[in-house]
Design a protein around this motif. Structure first.
Motif, PDB file in Angstrom:
ATOM      1  N   GLY A 212       0.807  -1.228   0.000  1.00 14.60           N
ATOM      2  CA  GLY A 212       0.000   0.000   0.000  1.00 14.60           C
ATOM      3  C   GLY A 212       0.834   1.268   0.000  1.00 14.60           C
ATOM      4  N   CYS A 213       2.112   1.166  -0.327  1.00 15.21           N
ATOM      5  CA  CYS A 213       2.963   2.363  -0.323  1.00 15.21           C
ATOM      6  C   CYS A 213       2.601   3.296  -1.469  1.00 15.21           C
ATOM      7  CB  CYS A 213       4.433   1.963  -0.446  1.00 15.21           C
ATOM      8  SG  CYS A 213       5.131   1.307   1.070  1.00 15.21           S
ATOM      9  N   ARG A 214       2.771   4.564  -1.226  1.00 16.08           N
ATOM     10  CA  ARG A 214       2.615   5.559  -2.275  1.00 16.08           C
ATOM     11  C   ARG A 214       3.816   5.464  -3.219  1.00 16.08           C
ATOM     12  NH1 ARG A 214       1.431   7.985   2.700  1.00 16.08           N
ATOM     13  NH2 ARG A 214      -0.709   8.769   2.921  1.00 16.08           N
ATOM     14  N   TRP A 215       3.646   5.978  -4.433  1.00 16.46           N
ATOM     15  CA  TRP A 215       4.730   5.953  -5.414  1.00 16.46           C
ATOM     16  C   TRP A 215       5.996   6.609  -4.864  1.00 16.46           C
ATOM     17  CZ3 TRP A 215       6.292   4.069 -10.033  1.00 16.46           C
ATOM     18  CH2 TRP A 215       7.346   4.729 -10.683  1.00 16.46           C
ATOM     19  N   GLY A 216       5.863   7.788  -4.271  1.00 18.62           N
ATOM     20  CA  GLY A 216       7.025   8.505  -3.761  1.00 18.62           C
ATOM     21  C   GLY A 216       7.725   7.781  -2.629  1.00 18.62           C
ATOM     22  N   GLU A 217       6.980   6.962  -1.876  1.00 20.23           N
ATOM     23  CA  GLU A 217       7.563   6.172  -0.792  1.00 20.23           C
ATOM     24  C   GLU A 217       8.280   4.947  -1.337  1.00 20.23           C
ATOM     25  OE1 GLU A 217       4.123   7.241   2.569  1.00 20.23           O
ATOM     26  OE2 GLU A 217       4.008   5.383   1.412  1.00 20.23           O
ATOM     27  N   ALA A 218       7.606   4.223  -2.235  1.00 20.91           N
ATOM     28  CA  ALA A 218       8.170   2.976  -2.762  1.00 20.91           C
ATOM     29  C   ALA A 218       9.452   3.232  -3.547  1.00 20.91           C
ATOM     30  CB  ALA A 218       7.140   2.273  -3.642  1.00 20.91           C
ATOM     31  N   THR A 219       9.461   4.279  -4.356  1.00 22.91           N
ATOM     32  CA  THR A 219      10.631   4.524  -5.201  1.00 22.91           C
ATOM     33  C   THR A 219      11.765   5.213  -4.452  1.00 22.91           C
ATOM     34  OG1 THR A 219       9.594   6.589  -5.981  1.00 22.91           O
ATOM     35  CG2 THR A 219       9.275   4.607  -7.323  1.00 22.91           C
ATOM     36  N   ALA A 220      11.531   5.583  -3.188  1.00 24.86           N
ATOM     37  CA  ALA A 220      12.588   6.179  -2.363  1.00 24.86           C
ATOM     38  C   ALA A 220      13.259   5.140  -1.469  1.00 24.86           C
ATOM     39  CB  ALA A 220      12.019   7.307  -1.510  1.00 24.86           C
ATOM     40  N   LEU A 221      12.745   3.914  -1.448  1.00 21.71           N
ATOM     41  CA  LEU A 221      13.272   2.882  -0.558  1.00 21.71           C
ATOM     42  C   LEU A 221      14.732   2.561  -0.862  1.00 21.71           C
ATOM     43  CD1 LEU A 221      10.469   0.175  -0.332  1.00 21.71           C
ATOM     44  CD2 LEU A 221      11.202   1.750   1.456  1.00 21.71           C
ATOM     45  N   THR A 222      15.513   2.407   0.185  1.00 20.70           N
ATOM     46  CA  THR A 222      16.873   1.895   0.048  1.00 20.70           C
ATOM     47  C   THR A 222      16.953   0.558   0.785  1.00 20.70           C
ATOM     48  OG1 THR A 222      17.522   3.219   1.983  1.00 20.70           O
ATOM     49  CG2 THR A 222      17.929   4.170  -0.191  1.00 20.70           C
ATOM     50  N   TRP A 223      18.018  -0.186   0.534  1.00 19.90           N
ATOM     51  CA  TRP A 223      18.110  -1.538   1.094  1.00 19.90           C
ATOM     52  C   TRP A 223      18.183  -1.542   2.611  1.00 19.90           C
ATOM     53  CZ3 TRP A 223      16.761  -5.731  -1.330  1.00 19.90           C
ATOM     54  CH2 TRP A 223      16.762  -5.731  -2.722  1.00 19.90           C
ATOM     55  N   SER A 224      18.666  -0.453   3.194  1.00 16.87           N
ATOM     56  CA  SER A 224      18.714  -0.399   4.661  1.00 16.87           C
ATOM     57  C   SER A 224      17.325  -0.319   5.279  1.00 16.87           C
ATOM     58  CB  SER A 224      19.553   0.810   5.101  1.00 16.87           C
ATOM     59  OG  SER A 224      18.980   2.020   4.629  1.00 16.87           O
ATOM     60  N   ASP A 225      16.303  -0.017   4.471  1.00 13.16           N
ATOM     61  CA  ASP A 225      14.930   0.069   4.986  1.00 13.16           C
ATOM     62  C   ASP A 225      14.273  -1.302   5.114  1.00 13.16           C
ATOM     63  OD1 ASP A 225      15.053   2.885   4.983  1.00 13.16           O
ATOM     64  OD2 ASP A 225      14.523   2.968   2.855  1.00 13.16           O
ATOM     65  N   ILE A 226      14.855  -2.311   4.525  1.00 11.21           N
ATOM     66  CA  ILE A 226      14.259  -3.643   4.523  1.00 11.21           C
ATOM     67  C   ILE A 226      14.981  -4.526   5.547  1.00 11.21           C
ATOM     68  CG2 ILE A 226      13.850  -5.724   3.152  1.00 11.21           C
ATOM     69  CD1 ILE A 226      13.483  -3.942   0.730  1.00 11.21           C
ATOM     70  N   ASN A 316      -5.145   3.299 -12.009  1.00 14.88           N
ATOM     71  CA  ASN A 316      -3.882   4.023 -12.114  1.00 14.88           C
ATOM     72  C   ASN A 316      -2.920   3.453 -11.077  1.00 14.88           C
ATOM     73  OD1 ASN A 316      -4.516   5.219  -9.608  1.00 14.88           O
ATOM     74  ND2 ASN A 316      -5.492   6.975 -10.580  1.00 14.88           N
ATOM     75  N   ILE A 317      -1.732   3.999 -11.013  1.00 12.07           N
ATOM     76  CA  ILE A 317      -0.719   3.442 -10.117  1.00 12.07           C
ATOM     77  C   ILE A 317      -1.171   3.547  -8.660  1.00 12.07           C
ATOM     78  CG2 ILE A 317       1.670   3.687  -9.327  1.00 12.07           C
ATOM     79  CD1 ILE A 317       2.317   4.729 -12.153  1.00 12.07           C
ATOM     80  N   HIS A 318      -1.817   4.661  -8.308  1.00 14.37           N
ATOM     81  CA  HIS A 318      -2.252   4.850  -6.923  1.00 14.37           C
ATOM     82  C   HIS A 318      -3.311   3.827  -6.522  1.00 14.37           C
ATOM     83  CE1 HIS A 318      -2.379   7.231  -3.251  1.00 14.37           C
ATOM     84  NE2 HIS A 318      -3.700   7.149  -3.271  1.00 14.37           N
ATOM     85  N   ASP A 319      -3.998   3.257  -7.515  1.00 17.25           N
ATOM     86  CA  ASP A 319      -5.018   2.256  -7.198  1.00 17.25           C
ATOM     87  C   ASP A 319      -4.419   0.976  -6.638  1.00 17.25           C
ATOM     88  OD1 ASP A 319      -7.342   3.697  -7.824  1.00 17.25           O
ATOM     89  OD2 ASP A 319      -7.048   3.341  -9.965  1.00 17.25           O
ATOM     90  N   LEU A 320      -3.120   0.781  -6.786  1.00 21.06           N
ATOM     91  CA  LEU A 320      -2.481  -0.363  -6.123  1.00 21.06           C
ATOM     92  C   LEU A 320      -2.574  -0.195  -4.610  1.00 21.06           C
ATOM     93  CD1 LEU A 320       0.693  -0.876  -8.353  1.00 21.06           C
ATOM     94  CD2 LEU A 320      -1.397  -2.261  -8.314  1.00 21.06           C
ATOM     95  N   ARG A 321      -2.548   1.037  -4.147  1.00 14.88           N
ATOM     96  CA  ARG A 321      -2.718   1.327  -2.719  1.00 14.88           C
ATOM     97  C   ARG A 321      -4.137   0.988  -2.275  1.00 14.88           C
ATOM     98  NH1 ARG A 321      -0.566   4.545   1.443  1.00 14.88           N
ATOM     99  NH2 ARG A 321      -1.971   6.069   2.408  1.00 14.88           N
ATOM    100  N   HIS A 322      -5.121   1.383  -3.093  1.00 12.62           N
ATOM    101  CA  HIS A 322      -6.508   1.021  -2.795  1.00 12.62           C
ATOM    102  C   HIS A 322      -6.691  -0.496  -2.796  1.00 12.62           C
ATOM    103  CE1 HIS A 322      -7.397   5.179  -2.977  1.00 12.62           C
ATOM    104  NE2 HIS A 322      -7.506   5.286  -4.288  1.00 12.62           N
TER     105      HIS A 322
END
Length: 381
Positions: A212-226, A316-322
């Motif tokens: 359910g991440c937003r586009w700006g959140e998902a594409t900002a992820l770095t490996w240290s976040d996992i 749309n892409i945001h609908d993946l969150r929905h």
């Protein structure tokens, strides 16, 4: 446009006169200095003679110590004023662009002379303007609402500083449009769309639909976040791409305080992740590295996949969150858990968007009402 011309009085004093027409009749306005005369001449060219005289009367009544809306807006948006704080530079630039929606009509007016009627006339005007992104359509109601909100905030700041006694935007309504409803995909529909997503981008799509991440959140992820060391692997959402100066994205904090959250990762997501890299490297990136751009991904990857899949829906892409929220609710997750994982600041937001998907809600409502009615009938009997 009429011009201001010098005129010498018998006393020797030089004043400036502007000739113009109102209803076909020639009128003359005399002003003491060239700057004021040039401004009045510009008003005549912009608004017409009658409106220019009304504006001049407002300025005279207000006195020159009261700023015009254009002047006060510049002060409000200036970082040096300290009025508008806690926003990204790109957001400030976006607000500056938005002022083009109301300054052309209201910018020359003193802020204490602008009335609710003036705001109402502006609303009527702006709602008729053509959309910059939707050919053949007028400005979207949501966009008008954003313009109105910014304008109201500007007047609120003036009221707080006792430049005006009332906010003229308050109480002025705009036309309510039909907002786009979110699209909820079934698991089968999602799988069909996923088949048409190029392999390089499938991990991102799987991740977004299962977190359910937003586009700006998902594409900002770095490996240290996992974190895969826990029994249930998790991802920490602690940053997101924001609008920077001139629209260039910069890393910032999530949308709200609740946006900083930890989300459990299903095994499907863990298995689909690309090969691990350094802790500060992006998890999801372009084919040749670097940050993913929404416009490119939306046009070349997502829309093409949806079109080829032909599932009868156009998410749309945001609908993946929905979709993520709908899957959780269908599985029986409580609304407050969905709120936490989506990062909504208030549960009201979760309820208003997804409350109708919660299983058993309708049955619970009917059960309560039936019990009340039975109790009332028993008392009456």
């Amino acid at each position: 446009m009429p011009k201001a011309r010098p005129f010498k009085l018998k006393s020797g004093e030089v004043v400036w006169r502007i000739q113009f027409r109102i209803d076909g009749k020639v009128k003359t306005e005399t002003l003491p200095d060239k700057g004021a005369a040039d401004q009045f001449a510009a008003w005549v060219g912009k608004y017409g003679g009658k409106a220019a005289r009304e504006l001049l009367a407002k300025r005279d009544a207000s006195g020159h110590q009261i700023p015009t809306l254009a002047e006060w807006t510049a002060t409000y948006l200036s970082p040096e004023s300290g009025i508008l704080t806690g926003i990204q530079p790109g957001t400030r630039r976006g607000y500056e662009r938005m002022t083009n929606a109301f300054l052309p009509l209201l910018g020359d007016h003193p802020i204490d002379a602008i009335t609710r009627d003036d705001i109402g006339q502006w609303v009527h005007w702006v709602e008729q303007q053509p959309s910059g992104s939707r050919k053949g359509q007028t400005v979207a109601p949501k966009t008008v609402a954003n313009y109105r909100a910014l304008l109201s905030n500007i007047f609120t700041a003036a009221k707080e500083r006792k430049l005006i006694s009332d906010n003229p935007v308050s109480g002025v309504r705009i036309t309510r449009g039909q907002s786009r409803e979110g699209v909820f995909l079934t698991r089968d529909e999602f799988d069909v769309i996923l088949e048409h997503v190029p392999n390089h981008y499938k991990p991102l799509v799987i991740f977004m639909a299962n977190t359910g991440c937003r586009w700006g959140e998902a594409t900002a992820l770095t490996w240290s976040d996992i974190d895969r060391s826990k029994r249930t692997p998790t991802v920490s959402i602690n940053k997101a791409w924001k609008k920077g100066v001139d629209g260039v994205p910069v890393l910032g904090v999530p949308k709200s305080a609740k946006g900083r959250r930890s989300i459990p990762l299903p095994q499907e997501v863990v298995d689909s992740l690309p090969p691990r890299q350094g802790g500060d490297q992006l998890v999801f990136h372009g084919v040749e590295g670097g940050r993913l751009w929404y416009g490119m991904f939306n046009t070349r990857i997502w829309k093409r996949a949806v079109e080829k899949a032909n599932v009868g829906k156009t998410p749309n892409i945001h609908d993946l969150r929905h979709t993520y929220a709908s899957w959780l609710l269908a599985a029986g997750a409580p609304l407050n858990a969905v709120q936490n994982k989506l990062g909504h600041e208030k549960i009201d937001t979760t309820i208003s968007v997804y409350g109708h998907l919660a299983p058993g809600v309708d049955e619970d409502i009917v059960r309560v009402l039936d019990a009340m009615n039975r109790q009332r009938r028993a008392i009456e009997a």
